[in-house]
Design a protein around this motif. Sequence first.
Motif, PDB file in Angstrom:
ATOM      1  N   ASP A  26       0.753  -1.297   0.159  1.00 37.68           N
ATOM      2  CA  ASP A  26      -0.580   0.252   0.065  1.00 37.68           C
ATOM      3  C   ASP A  26       0.957   1.264   0.062  1.00 37.68           C
ATOM      4  O   ASP A  26       1.861   1.434   0.121  1.00 37.68           O
ATOM      5  CB  ASP A  26      -0.997   0.154   0.987  1.00 37.68           C
ATOM      6  CG  ASP A  26      -2.170  -0.770   1.021  1.00 37.68           C
ATOM      7  OD1 ASP A  26      -2.391  -0.968  -0.475  1.00 37.68           O
ATOM      8  OD2 ASP A  26      -2.896  -1.643   1.466  1.00 37.68           O
TER       9      ASP A  26
ATOM     10  N   VAL B 179      -0.361  -3.004  -4.173  1.00 36.88           N
ATOM     11  CA  VAL B 179      -1.777  -1.922  -3.458  1.00 36.88           C
ATOM     12  C   VAL B 179      -3.287  -3.039  -3.215  1.00 36.88           C
ATOM     13  O   VAL B 179      -3.959  -4.084  -4.089  1.00 36.88           O
ATOM     14  CB  VAL B 179      -2.519  -1.557  -4.979  1.00 36.88           C
ATOM     15  CG1 VAL B 179      -3.434  -0.408  -3.558  1.00 36.88           C
ATOM     16  CG2 VAL B 179      -1.197  -0.276  -4.935  1.00 36.88           C
TER      17      VAL B 179
ATOM     18  N   HIS C  45      -5.398   3.858   0.091  1.00 34.62           N
ATOM     19  CA  HIS C  45      -4.207   2.598   0.075  1.00 34.62           C
ATOM     20  C   HIS C  45      -3.301   2.934  -1.053  1.00 34.62           C
ATOM     21  O   HIS C  45      -2.022   2.166  -1.462  1.00 34.62           O
ATOM     22  CB  HIS C  45      -5.050   1.653   0.083  1.00 34.62           C
ATOM     23  CG  HIS C  45      -5.638   0.794   1.819  1.00 34.62           C
ATOM     24  ND1 HIS C  45      -5.312   0.240   2.523  1.00 34.62           N
ATOM     25  CD2 HIS C  45      -6.579   2.027   1.953  1.00 34.62           C
ATOM     26  CE1 HIS C  45      -6.126   0.439   3.006  1.00 34.62           C
ATOM     27  NE2 HIS C  45      -7.061   1.172   3.450  1.00 34.62           N
ATOM     28  N   CYS C  46      -3.850   4.288  -1.997  1.00 35.81           N
ATOM     29  CA  CYS C  46      -2.643   3.313  -2.714  1.00 35.81           C
ATOM     30  C   CYS C  46      -2.877   5.825  -3.945  1.00 35.81           C
ATOM     31  O   CYS C  46      -2.463   6.054  -4.711  1.00 35.81           O
ATOM     32  CB  CYS C  46      -3.279   3.538  -4.277  1.00 35.81           C
ATOM     33  SG  CYS C  46      -5.514   3.956  -4.409  1.00 35.81           S
TER      34      CYS C  46
ATOM     35  N   LEU D  71       1.197   6.686  -4.589  1.00 35.96           N
ATOM     36  CA  LEU D  71       1.295   5.855  -6.431  1.00 35.96           C
ATOM     37  C   LEU D  71       1.714   7.268  -7.484  1.00 35.96           C
ATOM     38  O   LEU D  71       2.823   6.946  -8.222  1.00 35.96           O
ATOM     39  CB  LEU D  71       0.720   5.366  -6.732  1.00 35.96           C
ATOM     40  CG  LEU D  71       1.215   4.383  -7.995  1.00 35.96           C
ATOM     41  CD1 LEU D  71       2.240   3.640  -7.824  1.00 35.96           C
ATOM     42  CD2 LEU D  71       0.109   3.395  -8.869  1.00 35.96           C
TER      43      LEU D  71
ATOM     44  N   VAL E 241       3.682  -3.127 -10.322  1.00 35.53           N
ATOM     45  CA  VAL E 241       2.778  -2.567  -9.463  1.00 35.53           C
ATOM     46  C   VAL E 241       1.663  -3.668  -9.527  1.00 35.53           C
ATOM     47  O   VAL E 241       0.742  -4.024 -10.886  1.00 35.53           O
ATOM     48  CB  VAL E 241       1.581  -0.736  -9.446  1.00 35.53           C
ATOM     49  CG1 VAL E 241       1.026  -0.700  -8.459  1.00 35.53           C
ATOM     50  CG2 VAL E 241       3.069  -0.070  -9.465  1.00 35.53           C
TER      51      VAL E 241
ATOM     52  N   ALA F 278      -2.099  -5.069  -8.006  1.00 37.95           N
ATOM     53  CA  ALA F 278      -3.067  -4.479  -7.654  1.00 37.95           C
ATOM     54  C   ALA F 278      -4.573  -5.098  -8.154  1.00 37.95           C
ATOM     55  O   ALA F 278      -4.102  -5.929  -9.904  1.00 37.95           O
ATOM     56  CB  ALA F 278      -3.676  -2.917  -8.062  1.00 37.95           C
TER      57      ALA F 278
ATOM     58  N   LEU G 239      -6.283   1.011  -9.757  1.00 43.71           N
ATOM     59  CA  LEU G 239      -5.180   2.093  -9.960  1.00 43.71           C
ATOM     60  C   LEU G 239      -6.354   2.753 -10.846  1.00 43.71           C
ATOM     61  O   LEU G 239      -4.918   4.244 -11.010  1.00 43.71           O
ATOM     62  CB  LEU G 239      -3.949   1.518 -10.512  1.00 43.71           C
ATOM     63  CG  LEU G 239      -2.838   0.758  -9.203  1.00 43.71           C
ATOM     64  CD1 LEU G 239      -2.452  -0.314  -9.846  1.00 43.71           C
ATOM     65  CD2 LEU G 239      -2.877   1.358  -7.929  1.00 43.71           C
TER      66      LEU G 239
END
Length: 248
Positions: free
Chosen positions: A34, A57, A64-65, A68, A87, A89, A94
């Motif tokens: 995260d 993530v 939590h993101c 980025l 990355v 997730a 995202l």
Amino acid sequence: MRVTVLGGCGAWPAAGESCSGYLVEEDGFRVLLDIGYATLPRLLHHVRAAEVDAVLVTHGHPDHCADLNPLLRARVLGDSAVAPLPVHAPPGALDAVLALDGPRMLAGGLVAHDLAPGAPREIGPFRLDVFDLPHHVPNAGLRLTGASGRVLAYTGDTGPSPDLLALARDADLFLAEATYPERVPEEDAPYLSTAREAGRTAASAAAARLLLTHLWPDTPAEPALAAAAASYEGELSVAAPGVTVDLG
Ligand SMILES: [Zn+2]
């Protein structure tokens, strides 16, 4: 394996605080679990942006993101050329944070991988097992096993689930969302957890250490610690910036 807490606030960062973000290091490999609001400036006290090897993530909520975006900016706009950042997730998680900049701005900055339960995957020296846990949006519980055999289990944000036991089984560190000490408001009860539940899970799963995280901003640690200690007798603390746990 070493775990460094960058932040532990749920929802939004209180004064001087940060949301969810954890730097995990082993054998010189650096993975972030995260990267919520206000975690990047803390991360940069520990490593340069270019030195992050991967990001995991748990879900697409911005606590939590959100950071980025500045991490990718620091890598793409910084002086030296940096390889694209892997990355991982849940699918679509995202989309919103990556839309903050136009596609050209961060082009080549990352390689996105979908996170979903299934066969374990390798992330540098770590084996990653993924658990589908209940939240308002798809949430990936993460179980990282280092080359040393040490295990870090992280819930992301989750309501009650029988899968939490498998996630945390015999973990050296169970990093557990505990937004409330004793009781989740009714409308959120399927999607968030209490410190009391985290303590019960840690005890049943025989986790060696329990680190409570994602407490509601500006709430004290003591009621959460007391609620978890009702059933958990192991090493117990609350995630806050600067807390470091060496798992050996
Ligand atoms: Zn959250």
